[in-house]
Motif scaffolding. Structure first.
Motif, short mmCIF file in Angstrom:
data_model
loop_
_atom_site.label_atom_id
_atom_site.label_comp_id
_atom_site.label_asym_id
_atom_site.label_seq_id
_atom_site.Cartn_x
_atom_site.Cartn_y
_atom_site.Cartn_z
N ARG A 30 0.98 -1.12 -0.20
CA ARG A 30 0.02 0.11 0.03
C ARG A 30 0.62 1.31 0.48
NH1 ARG A 30 -4.36 -1.55 4.53
NH2 ARG A 30 -5.56 -2.60 3.15
N PHE A 40 -6.23 -8.17 1.25
CA PHE A 40 -6.61 -9.32 1.71
C PHE A 40 -7.58 -9.89 2.36
CE2 PHE A 40 -4.49 -13.44 3.80
CZ PHE A 40 -4.27 -13.94 3.08
N TYR A 41 -8.12 -11.04 1.48
CA TYR A 41 -9.22 -11.93 1.74
C TYR A 41 -10.02 -12.91 2.09
CZ TYR A 41 -10.75 -7.13 -0.52
OH TYR A 41 -11.04 -6.31 -0.59
N ALA A 42 -10.37 -13.30 3.25
CA ALA A 42 -11.11 -14.61 3.31
C ALA A 42 -11.88 -15.42 3.13
CB ALA A 42 -10.31 -14.72 5.14
N SER A 95 -16.90 -0.53 -15.56
CA SER A 95 -17.88 0.52 -14.82
C SER A 95 -17.53 0.06 -13.24
CB SER A 95 -19.70 -0.19 -15.46
OG SER A 95 -20.59 0.42 -14.41
N THR B 3 -17.48 -9.65 0.35
CA THR B 3 -16.66 -9.35 -0.82
C THR B 3 -17.40 -9.87 -1.82
OG1 THR B 3 -15.41 -7.64 -0.12
CG2 THR B 3 -15.11 -8.44 -2.49
N VAL B 5 -16.61 -12.36 -5.68
CA VAL B 5 -16.31 -11.44 -6.32
C VAL B 5 -16.27 -13.48 -7.23
CG1 VAL B 5 -13.73 -12.34 -7.82
CG2 VAL B 5 -13.56 -11.11 -6.00
N ASN B 39 -19.06 -3.37 -9.75
CA ASN B 39 -18.01 -2.70 -10.17
C ASN B 39 -18.07 -4.39 -11.46
OD1 ASN B 39 -17.31 -0.07 -9.49
ND2 ASN B 39 -15.71 -1.25 -7.89
N THR B 51 -15.30 -10.12 -14.92
CA THR B 51 -15.53 -10.31 -13.46
C THR B 51 -16.90 -9.01 -12.86
OG1 THR B 51 -14.88 -11.69 -11.65
CG2 THR B 51 -13.62 -9.59 -12.48
N ILE B 53 -16.95 -7.35 -9.10
CA ILE B 53 -16.10 -7.31 -8.03
C ILE B 53 -17.56 -6.65 -7.50
CG2 ILE B 53 -14.83 -6.79 -6.00
CD1 ILE B 53 -12.33 -7.30 -7.86
N ALA B 89 -17.48 -16.68 -5.54
CA ALA B 89 -16.67 -16.64 -4.08
C ALA B 89 -17.07 -15.75 -3.02
CB ALA B 89 -15.23 -16.90 -3.86
N LEU B 90 -17.49 -15.95 -2.64
CA LEU B 90 -18.07 -14.96 -1.20
C LEU B 90 -16.38 -14.56 -0.57
CD1 LEU B 90 -20.58 -15.71 -2.04
CD2 LEU B 90 -21.48 -14.97 0.43
N TYR B 91 -15.98 -13.84 -0.28
CA TYR B 91 -15.21 -12.91 1.18
C TYR B 91 -15.16 -11.56 2.43
CZ TYR B 91 -12.86 -14.86 -2.96
OH TYR B 91 -11.89 -16.09 -4.04
N GLN B 92 -13.93 -12.62 3.47
CA GLN B 92 -14.19 -11.40 4.40
C GLN B 92 -13.40 -11.08 4.60
OE1 GLN B 92 -16.92 -10.48 5.96
NE2 GLN B 92 -18.34 -13.10 6.18
N LYS B 93 -13.18 -9.56 4.29
CA LYS B 93 -11.91 -8.78 4.02
C LYS B 93 -10.61 -8.81 5.22
CE LYS B 93 -9.98 -3.83 3.05
NZ LYS B 93 -10.60 -2.98 2.58
N LEU B 94 -9.58 -9.24 5.20
CA LEU B 94 -8.88 -9.37 7.03
C LEU B 94 -8.15 -8.54 6.42
CD1 LEU B 94 -7.49 -12.85 6.84
CD2 LEU B 94 -9.05 -12.06 7.31
N SER B 95 -7.94 -7.43 5.71
CA SER B 95 -7.06 -6.65 5.12
C SER B 95 -7.30 -5.88 4.84
CB SER B 95 -5.42 -6.68 6.21
OG SER B 95 -4.80 -5.49 6.12
#
Lengths: 95, 95
Positions: A30, A40-42, A95, B3, B5, B39, B51, B53, B89-95
């Motif tokens: 960053r 970064f995502y899990a 978009s 999130t 994708v 997006n 894709t 997002i 895929a569904l994600y949880q943001k870690l950072s």
């Protein structure tokens, strides 16, 4: 701008080692002048799966990033933890 | 926040039909109260690949979205244009 989605999977029992390496990479990336965002995502469905979603100003910024000590160091430390090759795709936002 | 994708591929010759349908979906989805961002991207390496997002406030916002006329209408019109099932895929943001 270029968006990268980079999906990775940790070997069994290695996710907890991978996460702090990835968080360090996020922090350093960053700070790069060519970086717009770096997250970064899990995966909500699989605790071994993760993804980076990155936005860069241009290809030159990505080329620079790939040569940085923090990226190279991440690759060296994280590679033995990955269950297979990363699934990396570059995108142009429509978009 | 969650999130998503969602990667998709268009059948040969169908990308130009798919794009405006996706852009309409983006416009309508962004207006939902539970949407944070939505997006749509073109794969830089393959003109048939795209894709979405998306970022949503919570699972309830996703459940609501999946029932909206704009999402259901997109699925009905776009499904015959897709080369295969979407990779979601569904994600949880870690950072």
């Amino acid at each position: 701008m270029i968006t990268i989605v980079a999906k990775c999977s940790a070997k069994a029992g290695k996710a907890e080692e991978l996460i702090p390496l990835a968080l360090n990479l996020v922090d350093s990336s960053r700070k790069e002048e060519g970086n717009v965002s770096y997250n970064f995502y899990a995966d909500a469905a699989d605790p071994a799966k993760f993804t980076f979603i990155e936005v860069w100003k241009d290809q030159a910024a990505i080329d620079y990033h790939n040569k940085t000590p923090h990226f190279q160091g991440f690759v060296a430390k994280a590679d033995p933890l990955f269950a297979g090759p990363l699934d990396i795709a570059l995108y142009q936002k429509l978009s």
